[in-house]
Design an enzyme around this catalytic site. Structure first.
Site, PDB file in Angstrom:
ATOM      1  N   TRP A 151       0.246  -0.899  -0.212  1.00 32.75           N
ATOM      2  CA  TRP A 151      -0.095  -0.447   0.407  1.00 32.75           C
ATOM      3  C   TRP A 151       0.836   1.488   0.059  1.00 32.75           C
ATOM      4  CZ3 TRP A 151      -4.195  -0.804  -1.929  1.00 32.75           C
ATOM      5  CH2 TRP A 151      -5.248  -1.747  -1.629  1.00 32.75           C
TER       6      TRP A 151
ATOM      7  N   ASP B   9      -1.666   6.547   7.090  1.00 31.32           N
ATOM      8  CA  ASP B   9      -2.643   5.646   6.411  1.00 31.32           C
ATOM      9  C   ASP B   9      -2.660   4.352   7.154  1.00 31.32           C
ATOM     10  OD1 ASP B   9      -4.283   3.399   5.149  1.00 31.32           O
ATOM     11  OD2 ASP B   9      -2.508   3.098   2.965  1.00 31.32           O
TER      12      ASP B   9
ATOM     13  N   LYS C 111     -11.618  -2.253   5.992  1.00 30.23           N
ATOM     14  CA  LYS C 111     -11.046  -2.872   7.376  1.00 30.23           C
ATOM     15  C   LYS C 111     -11.427  -3.342   8.353  1.00 30.23           C
ATOM     16  CE  LYS C 111      -9.159  -2.959   3.822  1.00 30.23           C
ATOM     17  NZ  LYS C 111      -8.000  -1.946   3.292  1.00 30.23           N
TER      18      LYS C 111
HETATM   19  C1  LIG Z   1      -7.179  -1.067   2.018  1.00 29.11           C
HETATM   20  C2  LIG Z   1      -6.300  -0.336   2.550  1.00 29.11           C
HETATM   21  C3  LIG Z   1      -5.577   0.975   1.453  1.00 29.11           C
HETATM   22  C4  LIG Z   1      -6.779   0.682  -0.068  1.00 29.11           C
HETATM   23  O1  LIG Z   1      -8.610   0.993   0.139  1.00 29.11           O
HETATM   24  P1  LIG Z   1      -9.827   0.997  -0.862  1.00 29.11           P
HETATM   25  O2  LIG Z   1     -10.659   1.785   0.068  1.00 29.11           O
HETATM   26  O3  LIG Z   1     -10.159  -0.089  -1.911  1.00 29.11           O
HETATM   27  O4  LIG Z   1      -9.373   2.432  -1.549  1.00 29.11           O
HETATM   28  C5  LIG Z   1      -5.119   1.239   0.884  1.00 29.11           C
HETATM   29  N1  LIG Z   1      -4.859   1.368   2.233  1.00 29.11           N
HETATM   30  C6  LIG Z   1      -4.674   0.460   3.259  1.00 29.11           C
HETATM   31  C7  LIG Z   1      -3.664   0.342   4.273  1.00 29.11           C
HETATM   32  C8  LIG Z   1      -4.926  -0.493   3.045  1.00 29.11           C
HETATM   33  O5  LIG Z   1      -5.310  -1.936   3.854  1.00 29.11           O
END
Ligand SMILES: *Cc1c(COP(=O)(O)O)cnc(C)c1O
Length: 374
Positions: free
Chosen positions: A109, A180, A204
């Protein structure tokens, strides 16, 4: 009976399903409070500018402060486009044309975030764990590497490799930190005030897909003013008309609010974190004590949310076959979603807040039995 180990969208607490279903039939006032008067309308049909939805939005924001610990110096926004859109919005809004953006490369990511930033402007990767296959979080860079940067970005939990910073690291100087924290938001108490901006895709740990939680320091909102940025991509736009500049994911925001209420009613982050530690420890102990399973992440960097491992084998081909057999038998036994991300293979158990402890115990029993028979 199925235990769902999906990395996201992931399972949510059972009481949330019940209350969300009720709100689909009829939304109540006051953020769908118990015993509040009904609106006579479904959450799916109600206007995002209605009083009833306004209460949900406000309640959800307050819970983000109270339950997740987002400081009051920051504004909470519920945006769309996933965490992935934040990979672009962050550099668009925060990168200074005369400065560089500093990124820590923790895994898949982070790499995506870096790639987007490179499209926008000068981007430097100041630490990376790619040389060891992202089996740990990289050693934190010395301040000289990020001094003068527009901001320092890090992915605090790498969902795919299963490595985690247990907290937002303290950073020297006044470089804004951006995190993030998609896949461990709300899993443990964290020093969220150390970040100027944080973002998390809700699917998540916090709700359904289609909502991204963003929190951003109000000073940044006052500063960020760039007429070259399309309106909808400016944080300021969404802050001015809080999360209703355009039609938000109204149902998603309600579910997020219900999840936060559930977290509060369970006793808050400290209690939830204890449970998460217990669940993850159980699984890592099994992996460490086994000769068949090889945990991917090194001690000290292990994610409590996404536990990753491989099956020991003498060749890649044998490993693939063993993994396939393991996953097939796991599925038959009612354990769903254990395949690793398609880009890295192997196995992964995502055990977010709502994932029950007994599901981890059952998986451990299955894995021990599989190893005995192997
Ligand atoms: C799932 C995830 C993303 C992407 O999320 P989307 O909602 O599919 O754009 C980005 N960063 C992390 C750490 C993730 O777990």
């Amino acid at each position: 009976m199925v235990y769902n180990f999906s990395a996201g969208p992931a399972l949510l607490p059972a009481p949330v399903y019940a209350r969300a279903a009720e709100a689909i039939h009829e939304l109540r006032m006051d953020g769908h409070a118990h015993n509040a008067p009904g609106t006579g309308m479904s959450i799916l049909e109600i206007s995002h500018r209605s009083k009833a939805f306004g209460a949900i939005l406000q309640h959800a924001q307050v819970l983000c402060h109270e339950v997740l610990g987002i400081p009051r110096t920051h504004q909470v926004l519920f945006l769309q486009g996933g965490a992935s859109l934040q990979f672009t919005m962050v550099p668009m809004n925060l990168a200074h044309p005369d400065k560089f953006a500093a990124y820590i490369d923790t895994g898949s990511w982070a790499t995506k975030a870096i790639n987007e930033s490179q499209i926008i402007g000068d981007t430097r990767v100041i630490a990376s764990a790619s040389d060891t296959g992202y089996d740990r979080v990289p050693q934190f860079p010395t301040p000289n590497l990020y001094a003068g940067a527009s901001y320092l970005h890090l992915t605090t939990n790498e969902t795919i490799q299963g490595v985690e910073y247990p907290d937002v690291p303290a950073v020297a100087g006044d470089v804004p930190v951006v995190i993030d924290f998609s896949s461990h938001a709300g899993s443990r108490p964290m020093s969220l005030e150390r970040a100027t901006l944080g973002y998390a895709g809700a699917q998540k740990n916090l709700g359904p897909s289609g909502v991204t939680l963003v929190y951003v320091h109000k000073d940044v909102l006052a500063r960020a003013q760039d007429e070259h940025i399309p309106m909808i991509l400016r944080y300021q736009t969404h802050a001015k008309e809080p999360s209703v500049y355009n039609t938000p994911n109204t149902f998603g925001v309600l579910v997020l609010q219900l999840v936060l209420e559930w977290m509060r009613d369970e006793g808050g982050l400290a209690i939830i974190a204890e449970r998460n530690t217990r669940k993850a420890t159980k699984l890592y102990e099994l992996l460490d004590g086994s000769t068949l399973y090889r945990p991917h992440a090194q001690v000290g960097s292990r994610s409590q949310m996404n536990v990753t491992w491989r099956l020991a084998a003498s060749s890649t081909q044998q490993q693939e076959q063993a993994t396939k057999r393991f996953l097939e038998q796991a599925t038959l036994a009612g354990f769903d979603g254990l395949q690793g991300h398609r880009t890295v293979g192997g196995c992964r158990a995502s055990i977010y807040n709502a994932f029950p402890e007994r599901g981890v115990t059952a998986l451990c029993e299955f894995m021990r039995e599989f190893e005995r028979r192997a």
